[in-house]
Design a protein around this motif. Structure first.
Motif, mmCIF file in Angstrom:
data_model
loop_
_atom_site.group_PDB
_atom_site.id
_atom_site.type_symbol
_atom_site.label_atom_id
_atom_site.label_comp_id
_atom_site.label_asym_id
_atom_site.label_seq_id
_atom_site.Cartn_x
_atom_site.Cartn_y
_atom_site.Cartn_z
ATOM 1 N N UNK A 70 99.263 29.348 74.356
ATOM 2 C CA UNK A 70 99.649 27.944 74.337
ATOM 3 C C UNK A 70 100.978 27.803 75.079
ATOM 4 N N UNK A 71 100.896 27.826 76.405
ATOM 5 C CA UNK A 71 102.088 27.751 77.254
ATOM 6 C C UNK A 71 101.874 26.641 78.271
ATOM 7 N N UNK A 72 102.951 26.123 78.878
ATOM 8 C CA UNK A 72 102.783 25.100 79.919
ATOM 9 C C UNK A 72 101.956 25.637 81.081
ATOM 10 N N UNK A 73 101.175 24.769 81.719
ATOM 11 C CA UNK A 73 100.333 25.242 82.835
ATOM 12 C C UNK A 73 101.135 25.723 84.032
ATOM 13 N N UNK A 74 102.360 25.269 84.168
ATOM 14 C CA UNK A 74 103.188 25.672 85.299
ATOM 15 C C UNK A 74 104.551 26.096 84.778
ATOM 16 N N UNK A 75 104.959 27.300 85.145
ATOM 17 C CA UNK A 75 106.258 27.830 84.745
ATOM 18 C C UNK A 75 107.071 28.080 86.012
ATOM 19 N N UNK A 76 107.767 27.071 86.511
ATOM 20 C CA UNK A 76 108.465 27.215 87.799
ATOM 21 C C UNK A 76 109.664 28.138 87.677
ATOM 22 N N UNK A 77 110.126 28.662 88.813
ATOM 23 C CA UNK A 77 111.312 29.518 88.774
ATOM 24 C C UNK A 77 112.568 28.706 88.518
ATOM 25 N N UNK A 78 113.652 29.420 88.330
ATOM 26 C CA UNK A 78 114.931 28.772 88.071
ATOM 27 C C UNK A 78 115.386 28.024 89.319
ATOM 28 N N UNK A 79 115.860 26.807 89.192
ATOM 29 C CA UNK A 79 116.289 26.055 90.385
ATOM 30 C C UNK A 79 117.578 26.625 90.966
ATOM 31 N N UNK A 80 117.761 26.371 92.275
ATOM 32 C CA UNK A 80 118.988 26.766 92.938
ATOM 33 C C UNK A 80 119.059 28.214 93.355
ATOM 34 N N UNK A 81 117.937 28.937 93.420
ATOM 35 C CA UNK A 81 117.958 30.341 93.811
ATOM 36 C C UNK A 81 117.966 30.460 95.330
ATOM 37 N N UNK A 82 118.616 31.477 95.880
ATOM 38 C CA UNK A 82 118.649 31.643 97.342
ATOM 39 C C UNK A 82 117.331 32.186 97.865
ATOM 40 N N UNK A 83 117.201 32.199 99.183
ATOM 41 C CA UNK A 83 116.015 32.754 99.826
ATOM 42 C C UNK A 83 116.108 34.271 99.846
ATOM 43 N N UNK A 84 114.956 34.888 100.161
ATOM 44 C CA UNK A 84 114.929 36.330 100.252
ATOM 45 C C UNK A 84 114.362 36.960 98.992
ATOM 46 N N UNK A 85 114.228 38.284 98.992
ATOM 47 C CA UNK A 85 113.691 38.974 97.808
ATOM 48 C C UNK A 85 114.600 38.809 96.609
ATOM 49 N N UNK A 86 113.984 38.612 95.462
ATOM 50 C CA UNK A 86 114.730 38.368 94.226
ATOM 51 C C UNK A 86 114.264 39.334 93.150
ATOM 52 N N UNK A 87 115.083 39.574 92.150
ATOM 53 C CA UNK A 87 114.664 40.410 91.014
ATOM 54 C C UNK A 87 113.490 39.777 90.280
ATOM 55 N N UNK A 88 112.743 40.572 89.552
ATOM 56 C CA UNK A 88 111.565 40.022 88.850
ATOM 57 C C UNK A 88 111.972 39.071 87.729
ATOM 58 N N UNK A 89 111.071 38.149 87.435
ATOM 59 C CA UNK A 89 111.297 37.210 86.341
ATOM 60 C C UNK A 89 110.775 37.738 85.012
ATOM 61 N N UNK A 90 109.804 38.643 85.050
ATOM 62 C CA UNK A 90 109.233 39.206 83.833
ATOM 63 C C UNK A 90 110.033 40.417 83.398
ATOM 64 N N UNK A 91 110.413 40.435 82.121
ATOM 65 C CA UNK A 91 111.181 41.546 81.551
ATOM 66 C C UNK A 91 110.504 42.000 80.274
#
Length: 1099
Positions: free
Chosen positions: A913-934
């Motif tokens: 029972x989770x929202x259908x869309x889980x967007x990333x954190x706003x204001x992140x820079x371009x390029x490769x980023x660390x994973x969101x799942x921990x």
């Protein structure tokens, strides 16, 4: 005419919390045939929710693990089992009944690891069956034959619907003869065409109260408890023994039902039937139990009110005026308190009584531990052990002994030779172990004394199992803390049963050492039995508990300024009464906030003491403190040493600090640190750098030719012995650790140890390389147990650009699983399944998996030995199977649980029972980023839990419990997003976390160091904190200015004489008041008093 607002009314309805009250349960061999040394599954019905549990045994610790759940379209009225035993390979089926006259048969599907409907039965088409009635007080009653020959459902009070089982021998003959329509012999019990018989017209049976199949007959024999001439409490002098138990022999071939024997003269208040495994049945009445069998009946009285006294003389008033009529009526009521002998059941009033027992059994739930020993839970919560003694095949005595108390059970089920499940709708449901005292004499020391002996020094022990017992005791008078589940012994004798004694006094209750949800599963005071007689004894201990948030008397919303509102619920009654604070999200406790904006990634790493400058715990410690906190920024990396204070260590540790970090972790038990950045990898021993592995070298080692000079690292996954790196050219690089030299050596993916340089397609059509046109978009390393073994094997899971999922054995590089349309979110992933029938066009732009993670939580008892009560019933139950989580490019989160069938690995999707869309954190820079799942394990100082956290604009905490994931919105404030998260453990923040809020959060941005909320259970749909009251809560209110909760409760208090009536009062009123006062005096502490309490620190 249809109501125009009906659609809008349906549209605003939403179930925010699933049902938790257990109404029905049964032990069923559902997933595998019955075999020695194994335990059956437990099927539990909670309103419209059907759940299947299996008892997971890890030494002495036994927990219930959820293996399947099914949401039903209606409330389950009754539940039964249809056994299936054919050549030792049959599995049982579940029979459910629904109002007004519907039934369904469910069986287990091994390919999908879930329940499927075998057949549906509808008996409401014939309106004549209703007999002109619009509603019925009783729902349909379902029963299953012990030998699996048929099932039966009693509908409309006296209509018998029979569901004959399919005969496997006939199916086998049809299949051998090649007849049209012949199918293979089923692996689970199935039923054929059902038929209905009118018991009223055929056998003059009108009101069926209960029904059960009997054991030991060559044909199915259904015992029905009915009342030919209904009576009520005001007409007991005219009819007090109006119930009859009739045994009907069902001839399935001829579809006829003959009454082969009956037991008339049963009490009017008889309500329940329980078939005895060794033959016969027990009838549960208000004042006792009656055993009925063919040609035999035997009764036992269980309370003194069923024993008749002398008939009272007629009430005569003094017409001379010397004594007022009211005084005469009051004196008459006090002198003749016993029930009139003409209103008592004849069979029970003349039967022997159980010494010292005072319980009413009419609404009790009974479950058999052995063929002659059962446990009965009555409506007051007392637990009674019942034994049948047989001589020459006939029952010659019934003994009942008071075993203690528990939440009042609505159903009982045996889950193996020594396990009982007590399902309750009024409190928590318990899994209890009942062992013979001889087998547990070394571990079990609490016993009940015998007749003529001195009471045990622990005459009223109680088992701890409630959630957060220490906090409960603080709120309930400051008594000692509860401990782990403690066993106790229950005595029972055949010839001279031990006296159960009187209920414990108020002082004894205040001195109880341990508690179970505000009620005991301990032994009441008793006189005991002589040890020379060596009675049969059972040691009882609570192993697990299913939490119930109801029954809720009132709900109040508490709105705390600056925080999210929560609910205050008043639930339970008497000793199970509790105040529950429920929150739809998890709001952690923030210890400190560091104003450090712009953090994109966080990793807490630790080094062995000899390797780290600021290590606070040796590597051999169960949970060593973290040594450093690695922080990744847009254009650099910083380190903090995590000693008594956080201080910068960027210049001390030789990390690559002029670039962002994509991953960091400890390897080789803390002897090595690994940093992954876009240009490559760096290994460190302690604070000193060992070697760098550049991205171009990794691509070349992975078989990429030619290598683009601008190749970079996009993501990485680190374990204790290996690291998996995903490159921008679409290739993967695997590096293994040499434990002796602590060197990372690249391994070419696809190079098998047998000499092959590539893998083959599943259909053998050509090579399947791990590099190619279909680039890898996500990958991870994991360890999974092999099918039917506890040995772990390393695997590599990867997702491709086209949406496919592939799982490889990391040692042999054999393809374990391949799913083409993984991003579509199939219900089951695995080989050999039918192709998806979806005709949807592929989405545009194409959806791909951006992150994939496979992890299996470790047992909390092994992970957190510091927790004294890690294995107690209130602890979060662990999970047995690994989980697979994937985050898609459109923000969708897919969650699966691994299982094995036929030696093949498969994944079953978890509907969260989770929202259908889980967007990333706003204001992140371009390029490769660390994973969101921990992935985290053992987080939480008092009630530890494991699971996953998804960072982003809507942070989500997924708690692993009972083989499923429980989602909770996670917020440090009002809708505060998270950019990064990592578990963190040091001396000032034990078993906590560090989270980073982005700059858009303004004043709340930066690093947040905190812990999960204390004394809060997170294994349910809502975070909850329960406070035991040992009284019935009626209403709660919240005072936010002082953070106080006001409570109105009622409880039983010692008897106080009522004020005497004035002379000349009305005789009927004086008689009623005097009778009530005399009954209260005889019952003891039965007077209800109301009081107001306050609870501080609720926020």
């Amino acid at each position: 005419m249809q109501d125009p607002d009906a659609e809008s009314i349906v549209g605003i309805f939403n179930q925010v919390h699933p049902p938790t009250a257990v109404q029905h349960c049964a032990g069923i061999w559902l997933t595998a045939p019955a075999q020695e040394g194994c335990l059956p599954e437990l099927v539990v019905s909670k309103g419209t929710l059907l759940e299947v549990y299996t008892a997971s045994c890890a030494g002495a610790d036994v927990k219930l693990m959820l293996i399947a759940s099914l949401t039903l379209p209606g409330l389950v009225e009754s539940l039964a089992c249809i056994p299936y035993r054919y050549r030792g390979r049959g599995r049982d089926s579940i029979l459910l009944s629904f109002r007004e006259a519907k039934a369904s048969v469910l069986c287990w599907d091994a390919t999908s690891a879930g329940l499927v409907t075998s057949s549906l039965h509808y008996f409401e088409a014939d309106e004549a069956m209703r007999g002109g009635r619009a509603a019925f007080t009783r729902g349909p009653l379902a029963a299953g034959d012990p030998l699996g020959r048929c099932g039966a459902v009693v509908v409309y009070d006296n209509k018998l619907a029979v569901l004959p089982a399919m005969v496997p021998e006939l199916l086998e003959l049809d299949e051998a003869a090649g007849l049209a329509g012949a199918g293979r012999v089923p692996e689970a019990g199935t039923v054929g065409n059902s038929y209905v018989d009118d018991l009223g017209s055929a056998l003059d049976i009108q009101e069926v109260k209960a029904a059960t199949f009997l054991h030991g007959y060559s044909e199915p024999v259904l015992l029905v408890l009915h009342e030919p001439r209904p009576s009520w409490s005001g007409a007991l002098r005219d009819g007090r023994d109006t119930c009859v138990a009739s045994a009907l022999s069902l001839s399935l071939a001829r579809r006829t039902h003959a009454c082969i024997w009956s037991a008339p003269g049963l009490p009017t208040d008889a309500r329940g039937l329980a078939a005895v495994p060794s033959g016969g049945a027990l009838v549960l009445c208000r004042d006792g139990v009656v055993f009925v069998a063919q040609g035999q009946s035997l009764a036992l009285l269980t309370n003194p009110r069923g024993r008749p006294g002398p008939a009272p003389p007629p009430l005569v008033f003094d017409h001379t005026g010397t004594q007022p009529p009211g005084n005469t009526a009051a004196a008459y009521a006090r002198a003749h308190l016993q029930p009139h002998p003409a209103t008592l059941a004849t069979m029970l009033s003349t039967s022997p009584a159980a010494p010292g027992l005072d319980v009413e059994c009419d609404t009790g739930a009974l479950g058999w531990l052995t063929a002659s020993t059962a446990f009965l839970s009555v409506k007051t919560g007392q637990l009674v052990m019942l034994r049948l003694e047989r001589t020459g095949g006939a029952v010659n005595s019934i003994t009942m002994t008071l075993a203690g108390a528990s939440p009042p059970a609505t159903c009982l089920a045996s889950v193996g030779p020594s396990l009982l499940f007590l399902g309750s709708a009024l409190g928590d449901s318990l899994l209890v172990r009942a062992e013979a005292a001889a087998a547990a004499a070394d571990a079990h020391s609490v016993s009940m004394g015998g007749q003529g002996g001195a009471p045990s020094p622990h005459s009223n022990p109680e088992l701890s199992g409630g959630e957060d017992e220490e906090h409960i005791l603080e709120r309930d008078g400051g008594e000692g803390p509860g401990g782990a589940a403690q066993p106790m012994e229950v005595d029972g004798q055949s010839a001279a049963p031990a006296s159960a004694g009187a209920p414990a006094s108020a002082d004894d209750e205040e001195d109880e050492a341990m508690r179970l949800y505000g009620m005991s599963l301990g032994q009441e005071d008793g006189a005991g039995a002589s040890r020379a007689a060596e009675p049969m004894r059972y040691a009882l201990s609570v192993l697990d508990a299913l939490i119930n948030v109801g029954p809720i008397h009132s709900i109040t919303m508490a709105d705390v300024p600056g925080e999210r509102p929560f609910l205050l619920t008043c639930s339970g009654s008497e000793k199970t009464g509790a105040l529950c604070m429920m929150r739809p999200s998890v709001t952690p406790t923030v210890i400190t906030r560091v104003p450090l904006p712009g953090v994109l990634g966080l990793w807490a790493v630790w080094c062995a003491k000899s390797e780290a400058a600021d290590g606070k715990a040796p590597a051999s410690a169960p949970q060593p403190h973290h040594s450093y906190l690695v922080m990744s920024f847009k254009d650099g990396t910083k380190l903090l040493a995590t000693g008594d204070e956080l201080r910068e260590a960027t210049d001390v540790v030789e990390f690559a600090v002029d670039t962002r970090t994509l991953a960091a972790g400890s390897m080789a038990g803390g002897r090595l640190l690994l940093q992954v950045f876009p240009q490559g990898l760096r290994t460190l021993r302690g604070t000193e750098m060992l070697v760098d592995h550049w991205a171009a070298d990794l691509a070349r080692g992975a078989g990429v030719d030619p290598v683009d000079p601008g190749v970079s690292v996009l993501a990485a996954h680190i374990t204790d012995t290996a690291a998996l790196v995903r490159l921008s050219c679409g290739a993967l690089a695997l590096l293994r650790l040499d434990p002796d030299s602590l060197a990372l050596a690249p391994v070419r993916l696809g190079a098998a140890q047998g000499g092959r340089d590539d893998l083959s397609q599943p259909d053998g059509s050509g090579p399947l390389t791990l590099i190619g046109s279909s680039a890898v978009t996500a990958a991870c390393l994991a360890s999974l147990p092999a099918a039917g073994s506890t040995l772990q094997r390393a695997i590599v899971a990867l997702c491709r650009e086209g949406g496919a999922l592939e799982v490889y054995d990391a040692d042999t590089w054999e393809l374990v699983l391949r799913e083409e349309d993984f991003v579509r979110g199939k219900a089951v992933l695995g080989a050999g399944l039918p192709p998806s029938s979806s005709s949807r066009a592929p989405p545009h732009p194409p959806i791909k998996a951006t992150e994939v993670l496979i992890a299996a939580p470790t047992s909390l008892a092994a992970l957190r030995p510091d927790l004294r009560d890690a294995a107690r019933p209130s602890a979060v139950a662990p999970s047995q199977h690994p989980y697979l989580l994937a985050l898609l490019s459109d923000g969708t989160l897919l969650a699966y649980r691994a299982f094995w069938t036929g030696g093949q690995l498969r994944f079953k999707r978890l509907l969260l029972d989770v929202p259908p869309c889980l967007p990333p954190c706003p204001g992140l820079p371009d390029g490769p980023l660390p994973p969101r799942l921990t992935f985290f394990q053992g987080m939480g100082e008092d009630l530890a839990c494991s699971g996953f956290l998804l960072a982003g604009a809507k942070p989500l905490l997924l708690v692993a419990s009972r083989n499923t994931l429980v989602p909770h919105p996670f917020g440090l404030g009002q809708h505060l997003p998270l950019a990064a998260f990592t578990p963190f453990h040091n001396v000032n923040c034990p078993f906590g976390f560090v989270a980073s809020a982005p700059d858009v959060a303004r004043s709340q941005g930066g690093l947040h160091i905190g812990q999960l909320p204390p004394r809060t259970r997170l294994d349910g749909p809502w975070a909850r904190q329960k406070i035991a009251l040992r009284a019935t809560p009626l209403q709660a209110t919240f005072y936010p200015e002082a953070s106080l909760i006001g409570l109105l409760v009622c409880r039983h208090a010692p008897y106080t004489p009522a004020m005497p009536e004035e002379d000349g009062s009305e005789p009927h009123a004086a008689y009623s008041y005097a009778l009530a006062d005399a009954a209260a005096a005889a019952a003891g502490p039965a007077a209800l008093v109301h009081e107001v309490r306050r609870v501080a620190g609720a926020a």
